[in-house]
Design an enzyme around this catalytic site. Sequence first.
Site, PDB file in Angstrom:
ATOM      1  CB  ALA A 165      -0.932  -0.003   1.194  1.00 16.51           C
ATOM      2  CB  THR A 166       4.249   2.104   1.236  1.00 16.01           C
ATOM      3  OG1 THR A 166       3.946   1.822   2.607  1.00 16.01           O
ATOM      4  CG2 THR A 166       5.207   3.286   1.144  1.00 16.01           C
TER       5      THR A 166
ATOM      6  CG  HIS B 111       1.409  -7.034   5.168  1.00 14.56           C
ATOM      7  ND1 HIS B 111       1.592  -6.631   6.479  1.00 14.56           N
ATOM      8  CD2 HIS B 111       1.550  -5.930   4.413  1.00 14.56           C
ATOM      9  CE1 HIS B 111       1.845  -5.323   6.481  1.00 14.56           C
ATOM     10  NE2 HIS B 111       1.817  -4.878   5.246  1.00 14.56           N
TER      11      HIS B 111
ATOM     12  CB  CYS C 142       3.793   3.068   9.920  1.00 16.22           C
ATOM     13  SG  CYS C 142       3.014   1.638   9.246  1.00 16.22           S
TER      14      CYS C 142
HETATM   15  N1  PMP Z   1      -2.085   2.538   5.005  1.00 18.36           N
HETATM   16  C1  PMP Z   1      -2.500   2.081   6.190  1.00 18.36           C
HETATM   17  C2  PMP Z   1      -3.774   2.594   6.771  1.00 18.36           C
HETATM   18  C3  PMP Z   1      -1.742   1.127   6.872  1.00 18.36           C
HETATM   19  O1  PMP Z   1      -2.147   0.678   8.066  1.00 18.36           O
HETATM   20  C4  PMP Z   1      -0.529   0.667   6.291  1.00 18.36           C
HETATM   21  C5  PMP Z   1       0.342  -0.350   6.991  1.00 18.36           C
HETATM   22  N2  PMP Z   1       0.649  -0.006   8.311  1.00 18.36           N
HETATM   23  C6  PMP Z   1      -0.148   1.180   5.036  1.00 18.36           C
HETATM   24  C7  PMP Z   1      -0.960   2.117   4.427  1.00 18.36           C
HETATM   25  C8  PMP Z   1       1.126   0.762   4.347  1.00 18.36           C
HETATM   26  O2  PMP Z   1       1.060  -0.561   3.962  1.00 18.36           O
HETATM   27  P1  PMP Z   1       2.415  -1.344   3.583  1.00 18.36           P
HETATM   28  O3  PMP Z   1       3.292  -1.254   4.783  1.00 18.36           O
HETATM   29  O4  PMP Z   1       1.961  -2.737   3.314  1.00 18.36           O
HETATM   30  O5  PMP Z   1       3.006  -0.678   2.418  1.00 18.36           O
END
Ligand code: PMP
Length: 374
Positions: A69-70, A199, A321
Amino acid sequence: MIYLDNAATTPLEPAVLETFTKVYESFWANPHSLHKIGEKAEQLLEQARSQVTDLLGGSGYQAIFTSGATESNNLAIKGIAEIHKARGNHFITTNSEHPSVDQVLTYLESQGATVTRLPVGTDGTVTEEQVERALTEKTVLVSIMMVNNESGAINPIKEIAAMMKNHRALFHVDAVQGVGKIPFSLKESPVDLLSLSAHKFFGLKGSGVLILRERQRLAPQMIGGGQEFDLRSGTADVPRAASFAKALRLATENLPAKLAEVTRLNAILRESITTIDGVQINSPERGSPYILNCSVNGIRPETVLHGLVNEDIYISTVSACSSKKSELSPIILALTGNEERAKHSIRISLSHKTTELEIRRFLEIFRSTILTLR
Ligand code: PMP
């Protein structure tokens, strides 16, 4: 082990690993090669792609496979910003987004963009009226998360999408903590762009998707061989794509029943936690039942966390994060307006695999840990 940190990540579902292994063994060829085995791999890739959009109930959409998602959030926001530069340079978001949205917008600000960060209310959400008032002719993108990763607050995505129907600005939703957990359909909530990460629903790490409307133009952030409709170059990872589709299918299967059970467990948690002296619940009543955030007055969250680790119980302080960056949760501060609560917040996050026995055992240890630490 009692694992209550499912908002940070989930373990891998064995059936998803099985899909990954099987597809890798049989369909390892490059899906862009023109020979027979390449074509077979390509067929599987396209099958996974349409499975994903079908599972989200969207016609007229396509899925771009990303590393998570990042990357999806970066691609959506920077991709739209670059393509619409001539038309406008205004963005709307909330003051409670994940860093992979917030920091991208901060970067765009440093490049001359204007960003309106709508303040969330006491329930952690923004309203469609707030968004409507902030929209201007120069607005190119509204980016609002579906479910907040720290508080569980659920934004009115369907209502915002309906309100924005006749506006030129596009609507991006970070749905990482929502899809696979609470019901969602692109038909009911026709957003323009949607970010997902496998994940968070028992899929593989490094596996994400950006959903966008067919023919939606976007400036690619990864330039090269032109894969993924020229939007994300690099040899496509067919086994990972197939595993994403599998994980999403499993997550959305029997969703109402899973949601009902998690809601029941959340109610047990809430009821019991409110009776512990000096513990305040931060999560809104009508938020996602998968996340319960609370503040333990006078005890550092790390101390509570370590007390629980000694009993093989795992929860979070601020989200994984941002846990290294700040002692205070900006999300809980925005929600409660109270610095002490924001400094002392912890997050308990469930999955449909969490059992009542685990919740009862957690509550027992949580209560005694706090008593001992006081
Ligand atoms: N958006 C939200 C709301 C998340 O909780 C997260 C993961 N903590 C992310 C984006 C980023 O996802 P990823 O670490 O899998 O890139």
